[in-house]
Design an enzyme around this catalytic site. Structure first.
Site, PDB file in Angstrom:
ATOM      1  N   ASP A 214      14.255  46.047  89.528  1.00  0.00           N
ATOM      2  CA  ASP A 214      15.118  47.010  90.205  1.00  0.00           C
ATOM      3  C   ASP A 214      16.024  47.670  89.165  1.00  0.00           C
ATOM      4  O   ASP A 214      16.852  47.014  88.548  1.00  0.00           O
ATOM      5  CB  ASP A 214      15.958  46.282  91.257  1.00  0.00           C
ATOM      6  CG  ASP A 214      16.834  47.213  92.079  1.00  0.00           C
ATOM      7  OD1 ASP A 214      16.869  48.427  91.787  1.00  0.00           O
ATOM      8  OD2 ASP A 214      17.491  46.721  93.015  1.00  0.00           O
ATOM      9  N   HIS A 216      18.102  50.239  89.917  1.00  0.00           N
ATOM     10  CA  HIS A 216      19.284  50.825  90.573  1.00  0.00           C
ATOM     11  C   HIS A 216      19.382  52.332  90.344  1.00  0.00           C
ATOM     12  O   HIS A 216      20.482  52.901  90.314  1.00  0.00           O
ATOM     13  CB  HIS A 216      20.574  50.156  90.088  1.00  0.00           C
ATOM     14  CG  HIS A 216      20.781  48.793  90.647  1.00  0.00           C
ATOM     15  ND1 HIS A 216      21.684  47.906  90.112  1.00  0.00           N
ATOM     16  CD2 HIS A 216      20.206  48.140  91.693  1.00  0.00           C
ATOM     17  CE1 HIS A 216      21.666  46.774  90.798  1.00  0.00           C
ATOM     18  NE2 HIS A 216      20.771  46.893  91.761  1.00  0.00           N
ATOM     19  N   GLU A 240      11.547  49.165  91.548  1.00  0.00           N
ATOM     20  CA  GLU A 240      12.469  49.643  92.576  1.00  0.00           C
ATOM     21  C   GLU A 240      13.482  50.630  92.020  1.00  0.00           C
ATOM     22  O   GLU A 240      14.057  50.418  90.957  1.00  0.00           O
ATOM     23  CB  GLU A 240      13.187  48.446  93.200  1.00  0.00           C
ATOM     24  CG  GLU A 240      14.136  48.786  94.317  1.00  0.00           C
ATOM     25  CD  GLU A 240      14.674  47.538  94.998  1.00  0.00           C
ATOM     26  OE1 GLU A 240      15.806  47.595  95.523  1.00  0.00           O
ATOM     27  OE2 GLU A 240      13.963  46.510  95.010  1.00  0.00           O
ATOM     28  N   GLU A 266      16.890  52.478  99.595  1.00  0.00           N
ATOM     29  CA  GLU A 266      18.163  51.874  99.969  1.00  0.00           C
ATOM     30  C   GLU A 266      19.303  52.877  99.944  1.00  0.00           C
ATOM     31  O   GLU A 266      20.334  52.670 100.579  1.00  0.00           O
ATOM     32  CB  GLU A 266      18.496  50.693  99.060  1.00  0.00           C
ATOM     33  CG  GLU A 266      18.870  51.068  97.641  1.00  0.00           C
ATOM     34  CD  GLU A 266      19.231  49.852  96.800  1.00  0.00           C
ATOM     35  OE1 GLU A 266      20.428  49.658  96.548  1.00  0.00           O
ATOM     36  OE2 GLU A 266      18.325  49.113  96.414  1.00  0.00           O
ATOM     37  N   HIS A 316      16.059  46.811 102.614  1.00  0.00           N
ATOM     38  CA  HIS A 316      17.066  46.416 101.639  1.00  0.00           C
ATOM     39  C   HIS A 316      18.105  45.568 102.368  1.00  0.00           C
ATOM     40  O   HIS A 316      18.817  46.052 103.245  1.00  0.00           O
ATOM     41  CB  HIS A 316      17.721  47.665 101.035  1.00  0.00           C
ATOM     42  CG  HIS A 316      18.787  47.349 100.030  1.00  0.00           C
ATOM     43  ND1 HIS A 316      20.132  47.524 100.290  1.00  0.00           N
ATOM     44  CD2 HIS A 316      18.706  46.885  98.764  1.00  0.00           C
ATOM     45  CE1 HIS A 316      20.836  47.174  99.223  1.00  0.00           C
ATOM     46  NE2 HIS A 316      19.985  46.784  98.285  1.00  0.00           N
TER      47      HIS A 316
END
Length: 390
Positions: A214, A216, A240, A266, A316
């Site tokens: 991930d 972000h 992700e 998300e 999420h």
């Protein structure tokens, strides 16, 4: 079933120093959320949660003010079972009657961001009330559950290369997980630094454990491509949020250029954003956050989109108890879902806000059977950590 009282709080819980972690969000010292309580005239209480920050910490004064001062007056006197009507009323604003008659959305200008976060909290609480009023879990109202337990992955992974394998293995040991997720991206600097950590993780865990990463949303498209190339032989389950959510074209470019499945969503609100992800072929896995995407009602529409486009759903669930349990019910009722996120970072909003215990076993999490969301909020805990709406 008429709504008689609506109250929201900014709940801020300090995290003990030894349990804190550092990522691109900085040192995470608190867990914050907007927690909503809706009560009907006959005494049924529903709990909801709204989010305006992707990480654990955030500033929730504006969202709580919106819920208490603007949304609450619109809800008083409404039938709590009119979930779709209330959703559309809040989304379309003063034109909601015209939108209902026309059969298409006529949303207000502030239709995303804090507005949808507030709608999310309301929607989750209303489904909780509906389930409690009938004495059945929310998943039953959504059409039934496909399993009593669902696979879960352990979500965390901030340690440096020399410690990441041990950290992820500790997650596996705690809950028998067969899949884990680690953080990469800006927290590491250059893509090759993240790649080194991923390689260390894969070497330590072996080939049988599912490994997700991930970023972000912190890579550029070029850096995301570079990272994907460097870890092409690490058999990643998904990549992700490789780039910011605003760059859907860039995400589609990355997906076309690499063989790693792309997970995203998300940071997206409403079915309309997920429709764009699908049409642009930008993602393989949809990850709506129940506290931000529009709540349970909207998450089910997003799940239907995933199914229609032959994509998959993995909500999420880095959240407090109301949003987490809402995600469990949606996942249980959605044909496109396949795995549940379980936070291994410090999360008092999940474990201490409610009286129930979440106990992953053999990498599986049970879908709750209790009425509504299946949670009992500790109002003592809430009172201890709630900030005043000023």
């Amino acid at each position: 079933m008429r709504i008689s009282r609506v109250e929201a709080w900014w709940v801020r819980v300090p995290i003990e120093t030894g349990q804190q972690h550092r990522s691109d969000f900085g040192q995470v010292t608190t867990f914050d959320a907007a927690i909503l309580r809706i009560e009907t005239a006959d005494g049924i209480v529903g709990w909801g949660e709204g989010k305006n920050a992707a990480g654990s910490a955030g500033t929730y004064g504006a969202l709580v003010h919106l819920l208490n001062r603007e949304i609450a007056p619109l809800l008083i006197g409404r039938d709590a079972r009119d979930i779709n009507g209330i959703w559309e009323m809040l989304y379309n604003g003063v034109r909601h009657k015209r939108a209902a008659a026309a059969g298409h959305a006529l949303p207000q200008l502030a239709r995303r961001g804090l507005t949808v976060a507030a709608i999310s909290a309301v929607d989750i609480a209303l489904w909780d009330i509906f389930g409690k009023s009938l004495g059945v879990p929310v998943w039953q109202l959504l059409g039934g559950r496909k399993a009593e337990r669902m696979p879960a992955y352990a979500s965390g992974g901030w340690a440096p290369a020399e410690e990441i394998g041990e950290q992820l293995q500790s997650y596996i040991d705690r809950g028998g997980f067969t899949a884990v997720k680690m953080r990469i991206g800006a927290m590491d600097g250059a893509p090759q630094m993240s790649a080194a950590r991923v390689r260390a993780a894969r070497e330590a865990l072996g080939p049988e454990v599912g490994l997700m990463v991930d970023a972000h949303g912190t890579y550029t498209v070029a850096d995301a491509k570079r990272f994907a190339h460097l870890v092409a032989d690490c058999d990643l389950a998904w990549f992700e949020e490789p780039v910011i959510a605003d760059d859907k074209q860039g995400m589609a470019e990355l997906r076309a250029a690499c063989s790693i499945p792309i997970a995203a969503g998300e940071s997206e609100a409403t079915r309309f954003a997920f429709r764009d992800l699908a049409l642009l072929k930008a993602a393989d896995i949809f990850q709506p956050d129940l506290g931000f995407c529009g709540g349970i009602s909207e998450a089910m529409k997003i799940a239907a989109l995933a199914s229609a486009f032959n994509l998959r759903l993995a909500p999420h669930l880095w959240a407090g108890a109301p949003a987490f349990f809402a995600g469990l019910h949606v996942a249980a009722a959605s044909p496109s879902s396949f795995i549940i996120e379980y936070s291994l970072g410090a999360n008092p909003m999940l474990h201490d806000l409610i009286e129930e215990t979440i106990d992953p076993k053999d990498g599986m999490i049970a879908i709750p059977d209790g009425p509504g969301l299946g949670i009992t909020v500790s109002e003592k805990f809430l009172a201890a950590y709630a900030l005043n709406d000023r």
